[in-house]
Motif scaffolding. Structure first.
Motif, mmCIF file in Angstrom:
data_model
loop_
_atom_site.group_PDB
_atom_site.id
_atom_site.type_symbol
_atom_site.label_atom_id
_atom_site.label_comp_id
_atom_site.label_asym_id
_atom_site.label_seq_id
_atom_site.Cartn_x
_atom_site.Cartn_y
_atom_site.Cartn_z
ATOM 1 N N LEU A 69 93.602 13.047 24.337
ATOM 2 C CA LEU A 69 92.548 12.337 25.058
ATOM 3 C C LEU A 69 91.481 13.316 25.542
ATOM 4 O O LEU A 69 90.285 13.009 25.489
ATOM 5 C CB LEU A 69 93.140 11.573 26.241
ATOM 6 N N GLN A 70 91.912 14.490 26.002
ATOM 7 C CA GLN A 70 90.952 15.510 26.421
ATOM 8 C C GLN A 70 90.054 15.915 25.259
ATOM 9 O O GLN A 70 88.843 16.104 25.430
ATOM 10 C CB GLN A 70 91.691 16.744 26.947
ATOM 11 N N ALA A 71 90.645 16.046 24.074
ATOM 12 C CA ALA A 71 89.870 16.454 22.902
ATOM 13 C C ALA A 71 88.825 15.398 22.549
ATOM 14 O O ALA A 71 87.688 15.724 22.200
ATOM 15 C CB ALA A 71 90.798 16.703 21.716
ATOM 16 N N ALA A 72 89.220 14.130 22.631
ATOM 17 C CA ALA A 72 88.259 13.057 22.350
ATOM 18 C C ALA A 72 87.142 13.051 23.379
ATOM 19 O O ALA A 72 85.958 12.938 23.036
ATOM 20 C CB ALA A 72 88.981 11.709 22.333
ATOM 21 N N ASP A 73 87.498 13.187 24.656
ATOM 22 C CA ASP A 73 86.504 13.190 25.724
ATOM 23 C C ASP A 73 85.528 14.360 25.585
ATOM 24 O O ASP A 73 84.352 14.246 25.942
ATOM 25 C CB ASP A 73 87.189 13.263 27.093
ATOM 26 N N ALA A 74 86.041 15.487 25.066
ATOM 27 C CA ALA A 74 85.196 16.680 24.922
ATOM 28 C C ALA A 74 84.313 16.623 23.685
ATOM 29 O O ALA A 74 83.476 17.509 23.488
ATOM 30 C CB ALA A 74 86.070 17.936 24.890
ATOM 31 N N GLY A 75 84.520 15.610 22.834
ATOM 32 C CA GLY A 75 83.649 15.450 21.670
ATOM 33 C C GLY A 75 84.127 16.129 20.412
ATOM 34 O O GLY A 75 83.297 16.564 19.595
ATOM 35 N N ALA A 76 85.448 16.217 20.212
ATOM 36 C CA ALA A 76 85.950 16.751 18.946
ATOM 37 C C ALA A 76 85.441 15.898 17.791
ATOM 38 O O ALA A 76 85.395 14.669 17.881
ATOM 39 C CB ALA A 76 87.474 16.764 18.953
ATOM 40 N N SER A 77 85.052 16.527 16.708
ATOM 41 C CA SER A 77 84.523 15.792 15.562
ATOM 42 C C SER A 77 85.601 14.964 14.882
ATOM 43 O O SER A 77 85.391 13.812 14.509
ATOM 44 C CB SER A 77 83.903 16.759 14.549
ATOM 45 N N VAL A 78 86.779 15.574 14.690
ATOM 46 C CA VAL A 78 87.885 14.919 13.991
ATOM 47 C C VAL A 78 89.161 15.098 14.803
ATOM 48 O O VAL A 78 89.448 16.205 15.285
ATOM 49 C CB VAL A 78 88.101 15.504 12.574
ATOM 50 N N ARG A 97 85.872 7.287 23.055
ATOM 51 C CA ARG A 97 85.845 8.401 24.002
ATOM 52 C C ARG A 97 84.920 9.528 23.545
ATOM 53 O O ARG A 97 84.504 10.354 24.363
ATOM 54 C CB ARG A 97 87.255 8.966 24.194
ATOM 55 N N GLY A 98 84.634 9.606 22.236
ATOM 56 C CA GLY A 98 83.723 10.652 21.797
ATOM 57 C C GLY A 98 84.017 11.286 20.453
ATOM 58 O O GLY A 98 83.204 12.056 19.944
ATOM 59 N N ALA A 99 85.191 10.988 19.859
ATOM 60 C CA ALA A 99 85.492 11.526 18.528
ATOM 61 C C ALA A 99 84.665 10.805 17.471
ATOM 62 O O ALA A 99 84.264 9.652 17.656
ATOM 63 C CB ALA A 99 86.978 11.397 18.226
#
Length: 313
Positions: A172-181, A208-210
């Protein structure tokens, strides 16, 4: 260059036995010892396929010495930050009669703040030459909650897309931070999001941002989920073997294409599914079969939903 970060590396130990019997004593020939952890497996696969890579990780204790020595002989370009805590070990017991693999993963020891800072420093130094950053694997217990967002944010500030394969709250942190994949499997997706439906769970990460979720379905192949479409890829016939490292091979495929500028979800899905399948044919994680091209040609790709098979890949 593909830059990989393995926050929680492992010394992988693999033994092959005739049949695993709970509670029994087993005998085996000498096992295989390999520097492991998801990010190192990704780097190993990509390097073997001719991609430019740099693997960044940590190493500590006697197991860390063994990890560093094996990694040096592998030829995979790498930078290891020396830490006080011993590198964890991962034990795989391959049941030859059933073709099953039982895995025991140590949780790992959390590096100190200065050791984490040294790891981040290695990443920052390498980012100018990177086309894509891959952060792959678990985080050790007690790891700073800011670690993953900081890695992703630093890469994004440098204009470098980020692929993340992790689990739990870190996803979830990765999605919130804008990970591409993001590349979860079905169980990890439910654990992280609390959503039983795979499409809804993946779309919650997109919200969330992914940008793209590559969702491993094990025997049933893989899904590519974006904000506007969902595609499903699977082989046309069952495939048996060792699934250890199949997900890492899929991440490596995505990273190689991303480094080449490819962003088309179907192209990424096809290659990731083919390399995952090709990894099943190999005895150790971090390898794929040369038959991956033929496997990619055998893929059946269609919009989702559709009937999902019950038989193993």
């Amino acid at each position: 260059m593909i830059l990989t970060v393995t926050p929680n590396p492992a010394l992988d130990l693999t033994w092959r036995i005739d049949r695993l019997v709970p509670g029994a004593t087993h005998r085996a020939d000498a096992g295989a010892v390999r520097a492991g952890g998801k990010g190192l497996n990704v780097a190993r696969v990509a390097h073997a396929q001719g991609a430019s890579v740099l693997a960044v990780s940590t190493a500590g204790g006697r197991s860390g010495i063994e990890l560093a020595a094996e990694l040096a002989t592998s030829g995979v370009p790498h930078r290891l930050v020396e830490v006080v805590g011993a590198t964890r070990q991962s034990i795989a017991l391959v049941d030859e009669s059933l073709g099953d693999t039982t895995i025991v993963n140590e949780r790992g020891v959390n590096p100190s703040d200065p050791e984490w800072a040294a790891l981040l420093g290695e990443v920052v130094d390498a980012l100018p030459g990177a086309k894509v950053l891959v952060v792959s694997g678990s985080l050790p217990p007690g790891a700073p909650q800011t670690l993953l967002p900081l890695l992703i944010g630093t890469a994004r500030d440098a204009g470098v897309p980020v692929i993340v394969d992790t689990s739990g709250p870190a996803m979830l942190q990765a999605a919130d931070a804008g990970a591409s994949v993001l590349k979860p499997n079905a169980a990890e997706l439910v654990e992280a999001t609390g959503i039983a439906d795979p499409i809804d769970g993946a779309r919650s990460l997109i919200a969330r941002g992914a940008e793209l979720v590559l969702l491993s379905l094990g025997a049933d192949g893989m899904l590519a989920v974006t904000g506007s479409e969902t595609l499903h890829a699977r082989l046309d016939a069952p495939l048996s073997g060792n699934p250890t490292g199949a997900g890492d091979a899929g991440v490596a495929a995505c990273a190689v294409l991303y480094a080449d500028g490819v962003r088309d979800p179907e192209t990424l899905l096809r290659r990731a599914t083919a390399w995952s399948a090709a990894a099943v044919l190999m005895p150790l994680a971090g390898e794929i079969s040369d038959d991956w091209v033929a496997l990619e040609e055998r893929l059946v790709v269609a919009p989702f939903p559709r009937t999902v098979r019950e038989d193993p890949l």
